[in-house]
Design a protein around this motif. Structure first.
Motif, short mmCIF file in Angstrom:
data_model
loop_
_atom_site.label_atom_id
_atom_site.label_comp_id
_atom_site.label_asym_id
_atom_site.label_seq_id
_atom_site.Cartn_x
_atom_site.Cartn_y
_atom_site.Cartn_z
N SER A 34 -8.50 6.41 3.76
CA SER A 34 -8.59 4.96 3.59
C SER A 34 -8.10 4.23 4.83
O SER A 34 -8.63 3.17 5.20
CB SER A 34 -7.78 4.53 2.36
OG SER A 34 -6.43 4.99 2.44
N TRP A 37 -7.55 -1.66 4.13
CA TRP A 37 -6.95 -0.35 3.86
C TRP A 37 -6.56 -0.23 2.38
O TRP A 37 -6.83 0.76 1.71
CB TRP A 37 -5.73 -0.14 4.76
CG TRP A 37 -5.10 1.22 4.64
CD1 TRP A 37 -5.52 2.26 3.88
CD2 TRP A 37 -3.94 1.69 5.33
NE1 TRP A 37 -4.69 3.36 4.04
CE2 TRP A 37 -3.72 3.02 4.91
CE3 TRP A 37 -3.06 1.11 6.23
CZ2 TRP A 37 -2.65 3.79 5.39
CZ3 TRP A 37 -2.01 1.87 6.71
CH2 TRP A 37 -1.80 3.19 6.30
N GLY A 38 -5.91 -1.28 1.86
CA GLY A 38 -5.49 -1.24 0.47
C GLY A 38 -6.66 -1.13 -0.50
O GLY A 38 -6.60 -0.39 -1.49
N TRP A 47 -4.89 9.01 1.41
CA TRP A 47 -4.14 8.02 2.19
C TRP A 47 -4.71 7.89 3.60
O TRP A 47 -4.97 6.80 4.10
CB TRP A 47 -2.68 8.46 2.19
CG TRP A 47 -1.76 7.75 3.12
CD1 TRP A 47 -1.56 6.41 3.22
CD2 TRP A 47 -0.89 8.35 4.07
NE1 TRP A 47 -0.61 6.13 4.17
CE2 TRP A 47 -0.18 7.32 4.70
CE3 TRP A 47 -0.62 9.67 4.42
CZ2 TRP A 47 0.76 7.57 5.70
CZ3 TRP A 47 0.31 9.91 5.40
CH2 TRP A 47 0.99 8.87 6.03
N VAL A 50 1.37 4.08 -3.00
CA VAL A 50 1.15 5.51 -2.78
C VAL A 50 2.37 6.30 -3.22
O VAL A 50 2.27 7.31 -3.93
CB VAL A 50 0.82 5.79 -1.31
CG1 VAL A 50 0.81 7.30 -1.03
CG2 VAL A 50 -0.53 5.21 -0.94
N LEU A 78 -8.05 2.27 -0.48
CA LEU A 78 -7.11 3.24 -1.04
C LEU A 78 -7.28 3.41 -2.56
O LEU A 78 -7.01 4.49 -3.10
CB LEU A 78 -5.68 2.80 -0.73
CG LEU A 78 -4.55 3.76 -1.08
CD1 LEU A 78 -4.67 5.03 -0.26
CD2 LEU A 78 -3.20 3.09 -0.84
N THR A 89 0.83 -1.20 0.00
CA THR A 89 0.00 0.00 0.00
C THR A 89 0.87 1.26 0.00
O THR A 89 0.67 2.18 -0.80
CB THR A 89 -0.91 0.00 1.24
OG1 THR A 89 -1.78 -1.13 1.18
CG2 THR A 89 -1.76 1.26 1.28
N ASN A 90 1.84 1.29 0.92
CA ASN A 90 2.72 2.46 0.99
C ASN A 90 3.54 2.64 -0.29
O ASN A 90 3.77 3.76 -0.75
CB ASN A 90 3.66 2.33 2.19
CG ASN A 90 2.90 2.38 3.51
OD1 ASN A 90 1.79 2.90 3.58
ND2 ASN A 90 3.50 1.83 4.55
N MET A 135 -7.26 7.01 -4.26
CA MET A 135 -6.15 7.46 -5.09
C MET A 135 -6.63 7.98 -6.44
O MET A 135 -6.08 8.92 -7.01
CB MET A 135 -5.15 6.31 -5.30
CG MET A 135 -4.27 6.00 -4.12
SD MET A 135 -2.99 7.25 -3.81
CE MET A 135 -3.70 8.05 -2.38
#
Length: 432
Positions: free
Chosen positions: A193, A166-167, A190, A43, A170, A39-40, A174
């Protein structure tokens, strides 16, 4: 130090089943961090490709600030939970998780208000990004608190599912942020989510965060919490100081270059952070059941991570420029020059995490604090000193040298702590 809620008379499980249980919990830690880091990573890549190097540098400043706030929350709320409530009874865990998550939520609200005030005062693109971060902090910190609570309970699968939520949340966030096309929009997407995942964490656990129990939690665990707070903040704060200093010495774009190099190491860092979610809890279990094996456990843990980092860095050196540009766009050429020093720095940090897990399991907060303060001073000094001498590449090599020195200090302190623990465990022999 005995773990609350555990019965020291409980016989240890057979060696084979114990190893399988450890592998299972470590596997969920890796799977969860893989989801979180993916996920990070997504982003970071999305922002780097969408906004360019300077805007990516602004986003990175907000990112490292979040890291400092997260370290405050972990030091006060979730680190004591991991040390003292790993493998305890369900009733004991539930009460602790409610107070721990409430503490994390309170930290997010307080520091979020501070970020909002600072961002409003700064103004401009950086100020707006900080203000948006302040709004999102409560949800971000609560989501992280649930992850740690699930690993303390030995249910890493729930943490993995939470990060998947979370993903998934997101993705549409996004898309909306890309249409807006600003750093602030990406920060809000970010954080929003993460707030969705935080709300789902309450449903998973069946626990509501008890903010009213914050004062009680801090008082009960002040012997660990405040030392871990200083330790964690010195760690993440060192990264923030380096980022701010690098931006002042070289330029904001240099911060984006360093972040780009970190993204290249992202898959391995996922392994490193995934293990860190469970290593303290596992080291505490090893200490309780087989104290004489703690040193070996920590050595295998740290050595394995260092070796894996070196292998990943070697693989990065073989990546062709065309593939690198496909991932990072215009950031690739500058970031690729930092692969070797960044890899050595991560390898040094990985080696030190084994000793850090052992010190925390032993409850040796004073020794771990000293180790972290030394490592953080070296990190800032090496990063900024290197930047002053040779720019961005000099900063990267300075950090690499600093992490190796810091790792050596961690292991010296663990060696002393293990020796002290063995001495304290030997029954006193009395002569008449």
């Amino acid at each position: 130090m005995a773990t609350e809620g555990a019965d020291p008379r409980t016989p240890a499980p057979p060696a084979g089943s114990a190893r399988r249980a450890i592998v299972g919990r470590l596997s969920w830690g890796l799977a969860d961090q893989a989801a979180s880091s993916l996920t990070n990573f997504a982003v970071g890549i999305y922002v780097a490709r969408s906004l360019g190097l300077v805007a990516f540098g602004v986003f990175s400043l907000a990112w490292v600030t979040y890291g400092v706030v997260l370290s405050v929350s972990r030091g006060l709320a979730t680190d004591p939970l991991m040390v003292r409530f790993s493998g305890v009874s369900d009733a004991s865990w539930r009460g602790a998780a409610a107070r721990s998550s409430g503490t994390a939520l309170g930290v997010g609200a307080a520091l979020g208000a501070a970020c909002l005030a600072v961002g409003s005062a700064l103004g401009g693109g950086v100020g707006t990004a900080f203000a948006c971060l302040g709004i999102m902090l409560p949800g971000l910190l609560l989501q992280d608190a649930w992850r740690y609570a699930f690993f303390a309970a030995g249910t890493g699968r729930k943490a993995f599912v939470n990060d998947l939520v979370w993903g998934l949340a997101l993705v549409p966030a996004m898309v909306v942020a890309a249409r807006v096309g600003s750093v602030a929009a990406f920060v809000l997407a970010w954080g929003a989510s993460a707030t969705v995942a935080a709300a789902y964490g309450s449903l998973q656990s069946g626990i509501r965060p008890r903010s009213s129990g914050t004062r009680e939690w801090l008082r009960e665990h002040r012997d660990l919490g405040y030392r871990y707070l200083v330790e964690n903040v010195s760690n993440s704060g060192a990264g923030q100081l380096r980022a701010y200093g690098l931006g002042a010495i070289v330029g904001v774009s240099a911060v984006g270059v360093v972040r780009g190099a970190e993204l290249l190491l992202g898959p391995f860092l996922a392994v490193l952070m995934g293990l860190s979610l469970v290593t303290v809890a596992e080291a505490a279990r090893v200490l309780r059941r087989s104290p004489h094996r703690l040193g070996t456990f920590c050595l295998l843990l740290g050595g394995g991570q260092a070796a894996a980092a070196l292998l990943w860095g070697a693989a990065l050196l073989l990546v062709p420029d065309r593939a690198g540009e496909l991932v990072l766009g215009g950031v690739w050429h500058s970031a690729s020059e930092l692969i070797v020093p960044a890899t050595l720095g991560v390898a040094g940090a990985g080696l030190g995490t084994g000793a850090a897990a052992g010190l925390r399991a032993l409850g040796a907060a004073r020794r771990s604090l000293r180790s972290q303060l030394f490592a953080s001073i070296c990190y800032v000094g090496g990063g900024l000193g290197g930047a002053a001498v040779a720019g961005t590449i000099g900063s990267a090599w300075g950090v690499a040298a600093a992490t190796v020195c810091g790792s050596a200090v961690w292991w010296l302190h663990l060696r002393s702590a293990l020796r002290r623990h063995r001495q304290d465990s030997v029954p006193e022999v009395r002569t008449i």
